[in-house]
Design a protein around this motif. Structure first.
Motif, PDB file in Angstrom:
ATOM      1  N   LEU A 106       0.837  -1.195   0.000  1.00  0.00           N
ATOM      2  CA  LEU A 106       0.000   0.000   0.000  1.00  0.00           C
ATOM      3  C   LEU A 106       0.871   1.243   0.000  1.00  0.00           C
ATOM      4  CD1 LEU A 106      -2.420  -1.131   2.825  1.00  0.00           C
ATOM      5  CD2 LEU A 106      -2.801  -1.322   0.373  1.00  0.00           C
ATOM      6  N   GLN A 107       0.319   2.337  -0.421  1.00  0.00           N
ATOM      7  CA  GLN A 107       0.975   3.649  -0.349  1.00  0.00           C
ATOM      8  C   GLN A 107       2.403   3.601  -0.864  1.00  0.00           C
ATOM      9  OE1 GLN A 107       0.656   4.739   3.773  1.00  0.00           O
ATOM     10  NE2 GLN A 107      -1.558   4.869   3.702  1.00  0.00           N
ATOM     11  N   PRO A 159      15.873   7.498  -1.546  1.00  0.00           N
ATOM     12  CA  PRO A 159      14.697   7.568  -0.679  1.00  0.00           C
ATOM     13  C   PRO A 159      13.434   7.029  -1.357  1.00  0.00           C
ATOM     14  CG  PRO A 159      15.957   9.589  -0.521  1.00  0.00           C
ATOM     15  CD  PRO A 159      16.559   8.785  -1.649  1.00  0.00           C
ATOM     16  N   ALA A 160      12.668   6.264  -0.573  1.00  0.00           N
ATOM     17  CA  ALA A 160      11.421   5.669  -1.066  1.00  0.00           C
ATOM     18  C   ALA A 160      10.672   5.080   0.124  1.00  0.00           C
ATOM     19  CB  ALA A 160      11.720   4.588  -2.096  1.00  0.00           C
ATOM     20  N   SER A 161       9.399   4.774  -0.089  1.00  0.00           N
ATOM     21  CA  SER A 161       8.621   4.193   1.000  1.00  0.00           C
ATOM     22  C   SER A 161       7.446   3.380   0.473  1.00  0.00           C
ATOM     23  CB  SER A 161       8.112   5.286   1.944  1.00  0.00           C
ATOM     24  OG  SER A 161       7.206   6.125   1.262  1.00  0.00           O
ATOM     25  N   PHE A 162       6.935   2.526   1.345  1.00  0.00           N
ATOM     26  CA  PHE A 162       5.701   1.796   1.094  1.00  0.00           C
ATOM     27  C   PHE A 162       5.170   1.323   2.439  1.00  0.00           C
ATOM     28  CE2 PHE A 162       8.765  -1.643   1.144  1.00  0.00           C
ATOM     29  CZ  PHE A 162       8.092  -2.682   1.775  1.00  0.00           C
ATOM     30  N   ALA A 163       3.951   0.828   2.446  1.00  0.00           N
ATOM     31  CA  ALA A 163       3.351   0.335   3.682  1.00  0.00           C
ATOM     32  C   ALA A 163       2.654  -0.993   3.422  1.00  0.00           C
ATOM     33  CB  ALA A 163       2.353   1.351   4.236  1.00  0.00           C
ATOM     34  N   VAL A 164       2.489  -1.749   4.479  1.00  0.00           N
ATOM     35  CA  VAL A 164       1.672  -2.953   4.493  1.00  0.00           C
ATOM     36  C   VAL A 164       0.772  -2.861   5.722  1.00  0.00           C
ATOM     37  CG1 VAL A 164       3.357  -4.381   3.263  1.00  0.00           C
ATOM     38  CG2 VAL A 164       3.399  -4.326   5.762  1.00  0.00           C
ATOM     39  N   ILE A 165      -0.245  -3.695   5.759  1.00  0.00           N
ATOM     40  CA  ILE A 165      -1.154  -3.743   6.910  1.00  0.00           C
ATOM     41  C   ILE A 165      -1.091  -5.145   7.497  1.00  0.00           C
ATOM     42  CG2 ILE A 165      -3.559  -3.487   7.675  1.00  0.00           C
ATOM     43  CD1 ILE A 165      -2.388  -0.868   6.645  1.00  0.00           C
ATOM     44  N   ASP A 166      -0.893  -5.243   8.808  1.00  0.00           N
ATOM     45  CA  ASP A 166      -0.855  -6.569   9.425  1.00  0.00           C
ATOM     46  C   ASP A 166      -2.274  -7.121   9.567  1.00  0.00           C
ATOM     47  OD1 ASP A 166      -2.034  -5.756  11.888  1.00  0.00           O
ATOM     48  OD2 ASP A 166      -0.169  -5.908  13.018  1.00  0.00           O
ATOM     49  N   PRO A 167      -2.431  -8.389   9.965  1.00  0.00           N
ATOM     50  CA  PRO A 167      -3.769  -9.002  10.025  1.00  0.00           C
ATOM     51  C   PRO A 167      -4.754  -8.305  10.953  1.00  0.00           C
ATOM     52  CG  PRO A 167      -2.078 -10.690  10.117  1.00  0.00           C
ATOM     53  CD  PRO A 167      -1.382  -9.359  10.229  1.00  0.00           C
ATOM     54  N   ASP A 168      -4.251  -7.493  11.895  1.00  0.00           N
ATOM     55  CA  ASP A 168      -5.125  -6.783  12.825  1.00  0.00           C
ATOM     56  C   ASP A 168      -5.388  -5.347  12.413  1.00  0.00           C
ATOM     57  OD1 ASP A 168      -5.516  -8.905  14.860  1.00  0.00           O
ATOM     58  OD2 ASP A 168      -3.340  -8.725  15.022  1.00  0.00           O
ATOM     59  N   ASN A 228      -3.046  -3.033  11.637  1.00  0.00           N
ATOM     60  CA  ASN A 228      -1.984  -2.098  12.024  1.00  0.00           C
ATOM     61  C   ASN A 228      -1.099  -1.785  10.827  1.00  0.00           C
ATOM     62  OD1 ASN A 228      -2.588  -2.126  14.915  1.00  0.00           O
ATOM     63  ND2 ASN A 228      -1.899  -4.240  14.808  1.00  0.00           N
ATOM     64  N   PRO A 229      -0.945  -0.516  10.486  1.00  0.00           N
ATOM     65  CA  PRO A 229      -0.068  -0.166   9.379  1.00  0.00           C
ATOM     66  C   PRO A 229       1.411  -0.295   9.768  1.00  0.00           C
ATOM     67  CG  PRO A 229      -1.147   1.801  10.253  1.00  0.00           C
ATOM     68  CD  PRO A 229      -1.662   0.635  11.030  1.00  0.00           C
ATOM     69  N   ILE A 230       2.219  -0.738   8.813  1.00  0.00           N
ATOM     70  CA  ILE A 230       3.657  -0.839   8.980  1.00  0.00           C
ATOM     71  C   ILE A 230       4.297  -0.107   7.807  1.00  0.00           C
ATOM     72  CG2 ILE A 230       5.643  -2.377   9.149  1.00  0.00           C
ATOM     73  CD1 ILE A 230       3.631  -4.530  10.153  1.00  0.00           C
ATOM     74  N   LEU A 231       5.053   0.935   8.133  1.00  0.00           N
ATOM     75  CA  LEU A 231       5.685   1.774   7.123  1.00  0.00           C
ATOM     76  C   LEU A 231       7.150   1.412   6.969  1.00  0.00           C
ATOM     77  CD1 LEU A 231       5.571   4.330   5.254  1.00  0.00           C
ATOM     78  CD2 LEU A 231       6.181   5.664   7.294  1.00  0.00           C
ATOM     79  N   PHE A 232       7.581   1.223   5.724  1.00  0.00           N
ATOM     80  CA  PHE A 232       8.989   1.059   5.373  1.00  0.00           C
ATOM     81  C   PHE A 232       9.390   2.355   4.722  1.00  0.00           C
ATOM     82  CE2 PHE A 232       7.304  -3.100   5.856  1.00  0.00           C
ATOM     83  CZ  PHE A 232       8.348  -3.933   6.239  1.00  0.00           C
ATOM     84  N   ASP A 233      10.214   3.140   5.393  1.00  0.00           N
ATOM     85  CA  ASP A 233      10.498   4.515   4.976  1.00  0.00           C
ATOM     86  C   ASP A 233      12.005   4.728   4.924  1.00  0.00           C
ATOM     87  OD1 ASP A 233      10.006   7.165   4.319  1.00  0.00           O
ATOM     88  OD2 ASP A 233       9.688   7.784   6.393  1.00  0.00           O
ATOM     89  N   GLN A 234      12.547   4.667   3.720  1.00  0.00           N
ATOM     90  CA  GLN A 234      13.995   4.779   3.534  1.00  0.00           C
ATOM     91  C   GLN A 234      14.359   6.215   3.193  1.00  0.00           C
ATOM     92  OE1 GLN A 234      15.945   1.624   1.300  1.00  0.00           O
ATOM     93  NE2 GLN A 234      16.842   3.189  -0.006  1.00  0.00           N
ATOM     94  N   HIS A 235      15.354   6.754   3.899  1.00  0.00           N
ATOM     95  CA  HIS A 235      15.783   8.137   3.696  1.00  0.00           C
ATOM     96  C   HIS A 235      17.123   8.278   2.981  1.00  0.00           C
ATOM     97  CE1 HIS A 235      12.540   9.718   6.208  1.00  0.00           C
ATOM     98  NE2 HIS A 235      12.737   8.661   6.954  1.00  0.00           N
ATOM     99  N   VAL A 236      17.814   7.169   2.748  1.00  0.00           N
ATOM    100  CA  VAL A 236      19.137   7.218   2.112  1.00  0.00           C
ATOM    101  C   VAL A 236      19.123   6.569   0.746  1.00  0.00           C
ATOM    102  CG1 VAL A 236      20.417   7.351   4.268  1.00  0.00           C
ATOM    103  CG2 VAL A 236      19.904   5.124   3.311  1.00  0.00           C
TER     104      VAL A 236
END
Length: 123
Positions: free
Chosen positions: A94-95, A104-113, A115-123
């Motif tokens: 997602l996103q 730099p780049a990012s994306f997200a996933v949603i866990d089974p409950d 809860n969003p989890i963001l992977f947000d790379q700045h380098v």
């Protein structure tokens, strides 16, 4: 694969009140800009992000390429590798904001409950 820096990103109603609260718990600001609606705070190896008006929910955040002090680490597992790995595991991405082959780049996933989890790379 290594996730990099971990923090919890908190959605707050009043950035200054939240900052003052977490300072009482021993956190200090080490990144972010209140004028832009966010502060990153640290207590030892524990990081939290305070975000006003940016997210709908609290979320877990991983920063590939950073250690817990936001220092660049090399080598590291690029956010694109994480995206491809998680897609191969059957997770919905997602996103996604991945403009090129590196950097730099990012994306997200949603866990089974939910809860969003963001992977947000700045380098």
């Amino acid at each position: 694969m290594k996730l990099g820096c971990f923090s919890i990103s908190l959605t707050v109603k009043d950035l200054q009140k939240s900052k003052a609260f977490y300072e009482k718990l021993g956190f200090t600001v080490y990144a972010g800009e209140a004028a832009h609606g966010f502060l990153i705070m640290k207590n030892g190896a524990t990081n939290i992000g305070l975000f006003q008006g940016m997210f709908d929910k609290n979320m877990l955040t991983f920063n590939p390429g950073w250690d817990q002090d936001a220092n660049a680490i090399k080598p590291f597992d690029d956010v694109r590798q994480w995206r491809d790995h998680l897609k191969a595991q059957g997770l919905e991405i997602l996103q996604e904001s991945i403009p090129g082959e590196q950097g730099p780049a990012s994306f997200a996933v949603i866990d089974p409950d939910g809860n969003p989890i963001l992977f947000d790379q700045h380098v």
